[in-house]
Design a protein around this motif. Structure first.
Motif, mmCIF file in Angstrom:
data_model
loop_
_atom_site.group_PDB
_atom_site.id
_atom_site.type_symbol
_atom_site.label_atom_id
_atom_site.label_comp_id
_atom_site.label_asym_id
_atom_site.label_seq_id
_atom_site.Cartn_x
_atom_site.Cartn_y
_atom_site.Cartn_z
ATOM 1 N N THR A 60 -6.311 11.985 -11.514
ATOM 2 C CA THR A 60 -5.825 12.011 -12.892
ATOM 3 C C THR A 60 -4.939 10.805 -13.169
ATOM 4 O O THR A 60 -5.131 10.092 -14.167
ATOM 5 N N LEU A 61 -3.981 10.552 -12.284
ATOM 6 C CA LEU A 61 -3.093 9.406 -12.460
ATOM 7 C C LEU A 61 -3.859 8.088 -12.337
ATOM 8 O O LEU A 61 -3.635 7.157 -13.119
ATOM 9 N N TYR A 62 -4.795 8.029 -11.398
ATOM 10 C CA TYR A 62 -5.631 6.837 -11.219
ATOM 11 C C TYR A 62 -6.405 6.528 -12.510
ATOM 12 O O TYR A 62 -6.416 5.395 -12.982
ATOM 13 N N ASP A 63 -7.045 7.556 -13.075
ATOM 14 C CA ASP A 63 -7.819 7.366 -14.309
ATOM 15 C C ASP A 63 -6.919 6.928 -15.469
ATOM 16 O O ASP A 63 -7.324 6.100 -16.292
ATOM 17 N N GLN A 64 -5.696 7.497 -15.543
ATOM 18 C CA GLN A 64 -4.767 7.099 -16.596
ATOM 19 C C GLN A 64 -4.384 5.631 -16.461
ATOM 20 O O GLN A 64 -4.385 4.882 -17.455
ATOM 21 N N VAL A 65 -4.061 5.216 -15.233
ATOM 22 C CA VAL A 65 -3.669 3.826 -15.010
ATOM 23 C C VAL A 65 -4.846 2.894 -15.307
ATOM 24 O O VAL A 65 -4.677 1.849 -15.949
ATOM 25 N N ALA A 115 -7.317 3.364 -17.387
ATOM 26 C CA ALA A 115 -7.479 3.292 -18.843
ATOM 27 C C ALA A 115 -6.382 2.430 -19.468
ATOM 28 O O ALA A 115 -6.642 1.641 -20.380
ATOM 29 N N ASP A 116 -5.155 2.560 -18.955
ATOM 30 C CA ASP A 116 -4.047 1.759 -19.474
ATOM 31 C C ASP A 116 -4.243 0.271 -19.175
ATOM 32 O O ASP A 116 -3.858 -0.585 -19.974
ATOM 33 N N ARG A 170 1.830 1.651 -12.614
ATOM 34 C CA ARG A 170 2.252 1.945 -13.989
ATOM 35 C C ARG A 170 3.443 1.079 -14.397
ATOM 36 O O ARG A 170 3.508 0.590 -15.524
#
Length: 194
Positions: A124-129, A131-132, A178
């Motif tokens: 989840t955190l990997y995908d967020q980063v 995308a960011d 991040r």
């Protein structure tokens, strides 16, 4: 090699050349497969030990895997033998990690409970980063910092355990990505301000 193509001296692989059946044991002892097959698991090892530097990432104090501190090596979790995916008909087998390995030292079902949790959190955190990073690139963020973020994500992807090798360290690496991303966006904003 002995015909001159890709010339390598015999002793580079075979050590002192001995002939005959009694020499076979001696020749096996001088084989060093790592001369050609090197650095197979560097990222996994560095993640487990948080021993960097991998991808220009320095180790974070206090983030060594608790399993490492308990003297658990790779064979503590990688216990199930399966054929090698890249060449299944070769007869070669590899030991893969399974949640049941945790149950040998911890309460029954702990691996089945914790591994999906670590992996879901990490992904989840990997995908967020990720995308960011894409959004940062579109916004014109500083390229060097975006590349550093990508490098940290690549380390997580190549490790392949999605946090299991060292959950705390993996989370720390993603948090660092991040922070770099925030800096990349902040640097761009400051440069754009008159």
């Amino acid at each position: 090699h002995n015909e001159g193509q890709h010339k390598i001296e015999c002793f580079s692989c075979h050590g002192t050349v001995l002939h005959g059946p009694s020499a076979q044991l001696a020749s096996q002892q001088v084989f060093d497969c790592r001369r050609c097959h090197s650095d197979q698991h560097n990222i996994q090892r560095a993640t487990y030990l948080s021993a960097g530097p991998v991808a220009n990432h320095a180790p974070v104090a206090g983030q060594v895997s608790p399993m490492f501190l308990a003297h658990v090596d790779c064979t503590g979790c990688h216990i199930k033998k399966r054929p090698l995916e890249s060449n299944p008909s070769s007869g070669a087998r590899v030991a893969v990690a399974v949640p049941e390995a945790c149950d040998r030292c911890h309460k029954q079902g702990l691996g089945a409970q914790m591994i999906p949790l670590w992996q879901k959190t990490t992904r989840t955190l990997y995908d967020q980063v990720a995308a960011d990073i894409d959004a940062g690139q579109a916004a014109g963020a500083q390229k060097e910092l975006l590349d550093e973020c990508r490098s940290l994500l690549e380390m997580i992807r190549v490790d392949g355990s999605w946090g299991v090798h060292n959950p705390r360290y993996t989370q720390q690496v993603l948090e660092e990505a991040r922070q770099k991303l925030r800096a990349a966006l902040g640097t761009n904003t400051k440069e754009a301000t008159p």
